[in-house]
Write a protein that holds these residues in place. Structure first.
Motif, PDB file in Angstrom:
ATOM      1  N   PHE A  40      -6.639   6.335   1.383  1.00  0.00           N
ATOM      2  CA  PHE A  40      -7.861   6.363   2.158  1.00  0.00           C
ATOM      3  C   PHE A  40      -9.048   6.893   1.370  1.00  0.00           C
ATOM      4  N   TRP A  85     -12.602   1.014   0.486  1.00  0.00           N
ATOM      5  CA  TRP A  85     -12.010  -0.263   0.879  1.00  0.00           C
ATOM      6  C   TRP A  85     -12.554  -1.415   0.049  1.00  0.00           C
ATOM      7  N   SER A  86     -13.863  -1.433  -0.173  1.00  0.00           N
ATOM      8  CA  SER A  86     -14.461  -2.522  -0.950  1.00  0.00           C
ATOM      9  C   SER A  86     -13.959  -2.513  -2.391  1.00  0.00           C
ATOM     10  N   CYS A 114      -6.311  -9.805   3.397  1.00  0.00           N
ATOM     11  CA  CYS A 114      -6.231  -8.369   3.690  1.00  0.00           C
ATOM     12  C   CYS A 114      -7.300  -7.934   4.688  1.00  0.00           C
ATOM     13  N   ARG A 167      -6.433  -6.192   8.198  1.00  0.00           N
ATOM     14  CA  ARG A 167      -7.052  -4.913   8.572  1.00  0.00           C
ATOM     15  C   ARG A 167      -7.604  -4.975   9.992  1.00  0.00           C
ATOM     16  N   GLU A 222      -5.858  -0.525   8.863  1.00  0.00           N
ATOM     17  CA  GLU A 222      -6.291  -0.483   7.470  1.00  0.00           C
ATOM     18  C   GLU A 222      -5.156  -0.115   6.517  1.00  0.00           C
ATOM     19  N   THR A 223      -4.272   0.767   6.932  1.00  0.00           N
ATOM     20  CA  THR A 223      -3.194   1.163   6.029  1.00  0.00           C
ATOM     21  C   THR A 223      -2.311  -0.025   5.673  1.00  0.00           C
ATOM     22  N   ARG A 226      -4.163  -2.222   3.220  1.00  0.00           N
ATOM     23  CA  ARG A 226      -4.210  -1.648   1.870  1.00  0.00           C
ATOM     24  C   ARG A 226      -2.870  -1.831   1.157  1.00  0.00           C
TER      25      ARG A 226
END
Length: 478
Positions: free
Chosen positions: A115, A119-120, A229, A233, A238-239, A242
């Motif tokens: 985290f 993200w980008s 992805c 998400r 989100e996890t 990722r």
């Protein structure tokens, strides 16, 4: 007395600390042990499936069943070899695996490296990793150094024949294109005119040569990883998205991503699904998102006949989020490009009839189903076993429904016979969404800390499988 008591207390402190540390170490070993055993079990299942599929393929090749093509599968043929340039994809895979292993070792709830990395930035790394791995695998294609980076020769020839009359080419597409045959290597019978017109536009824009166009196709196809992805998400969390990044980057289907127009189709279809899923989020003005999703689905349908059925994933996501009326907007948007091309003279149903390979017998049809499933096992790698075992645990099931519908459509009409490795490129990423589903299911809905462990062993075996495929498959036709 006080001195001896203080000394004894100081002596007991390390013992207490050790006593606390030992249970923690035991808990860590207990938590890692089952995860490793599960990965080894899934790897063993995948290897057994691969052995069964290859043995069945060899058996079919030795029988008198007419499959409609000289060598099953796949249309690149088999050419086992050892190429010294294998060091390049090995280096790329080793880098991704090392980063993935380091990432897995540092994950500690509630704050993890996963985290803290923006993200980008992770999406950019996923794109670059996918592009690098696809290009590196292309370097070990049989032939000269650029053999795996050349766009298909028949595609370039068809684009050159368009001349100054693209609308005339569209109107004559179904009357001048020969009917597809099982195992056909040609782009034209198996595809709508989208790849031809896109290549023609690129040449008109000043991009000439098979290698530059092939590299551009590869770069566009690598967008599939971050786009998938992003969709995961939105619909999962989100996890999971990722942890899906390294899974997709080193997937064995990367062997067929280089210089393929189907890689562009995969990116278009993934973008259509992602925009539809994101647009259905409660805080969005969903009408324009749904329209954009439909337009992209229609555009993907002009690059490949089967991927339009990935729209089923979008429809399922709309129902999950209780936005069923968005299906009307997306459906109309998907029809607009097809109507436009029909007005210019190209009938999509007529093109679909050309792309459908005739089956000489029921036995041949069953044989092709077996061969195509073998392709799926090889192309998705060992993560497919984990995904199958966790199918009921993933909130991303709409993606799997769309992928299944696409594959059934292709099998029913004979679109994948002898070319499943490329026809199903838009489908493969969605089949692995469940691989990062949590087991056991989190106690609370939306729990982001139990999204499934990073399967480092399976990711490593997946990369090895990709290298093995590339070293055993022949090169593209001249």
């Amino acid at each position: 007395m006080s001195i001896s008591r203080g000394a004894s207390e100081r002596a007991r402190v390390p013992a207490t600390a050790r006593g606390r540390a030992q249970p923690r170490a035991g808990m860590l070993a207990a938590s890692l042990g089952p995860a490793v055993r599960a990965e080894l079990t899934e790897a063993g299942i995948w290897l057994a499936l691969v052995a069964f599929g290859l043995a069945g393929t060899a058996l079919l090749a030795s029988t008198d069943i007419s499959l409609g093509c000289p060598r099953p599968p796949w249309h690149d043929g088999w050419a086992p070899r050892l190429d010294p340039l294998v060091a390049v994809p090995l280096a790329v895979a080793a880098t991704v695996i090392a980063l993935t292993a380091w990432w897995a070792s540092t994950i500690r709830p509630p704050r993890s490296v996963a985290f803290r990395l923006p993200w980008s930035v992770l999406l950019l790394l996923g794109y670059l990793g996918s592009l690098a791995f696809s290009l590196a695998l292309a370097l070990v294609t049989p032939g000269d150094l650029a053999a795996g980076l050349r766009a298909p020769a028949d595609l370039l020839a068809a684009a050159g024949a368009v001349g100054d009359d693209p609308l005339g080419r569209l109107a004559a597409y179904t009357s001048t294109t020969p009917h597809a045959a099982a195992g056909s290597v040609a782009v034209l019978p198996a595809h709508p005119p989208g790849p031809v017109l896109a290549t023609w536009l690129l040449t008109r824009a000043g991009l000439h040569g098979a290698v530059p166009i092939g590299v551009l196709f590869t770069a566009l196809g690598a967008l599939t990883v971050p786009v998938v992805c992003v969709a995961v998400r939105s619909l999962c969390h989100e996890t999971a998205a990722r942890r899906l990044v390294p899974v997709l980057v080193l997937a064995p289907w990367s062997v067929w991503m280089a210089a393929s127009p189907d890689a562009v189709t995969a990116a278009l279809a993934a973008l259509a699904v992602a925009i539809g899923v994101i647009g259905s989020e409660p805080e969005r003005r969903s009408v324009w998102w749904a329209l954009a999703s439909g337009l992209l689905l229609g555009l993907a349908a002009l690059f490949g006949y089967a991927p339009v059925w990935l729209g089923v994933a979008v429809a399922a996501a709309y129902f999950v989020r209780r936005r069923p009326l968005l299906n009307v907007i997306t459906g109309l948007g998907a029809l607009l490009p097809l109507w436009l091309f029909y007005a210019w003279g190209f009938s999509w149903p007529d093109g679909l009839a050309l792309a459908s390979a005739p089956r000489p017998s029921v036995g041949a049809a069953l044989a092709w189903i077996f061969l195509d499933l073998t392709v799926v096992v090889l192309a998705t790698g060992p993560l497919a076993v984990r995904a199958a075992r966790r199918l009921r645990l993933t909130p991303g099931w709409p993606f799997l429904v769309g992928a299944t519908a696409t594959m059934l459509f292709a099998v029913t009409l004979g679109l994948a016979e002898g070319g499943a490795e490329r026809t199903w490129l838009p489908v493969f990423p969605w089949l692995l969404v469940a691989a990062v589903a949590p087991r056991p299911r989190p106690a609370r809905p939306g729990d982001r800390l139990q999204a499934g462990s990073l399967p480092v062993i399976l990711v490593s075996l997946s990369a090895i499988g990709a290298l093995g495929l590339r070293l055993c498959l022949g090169g593209p036709p001249a």
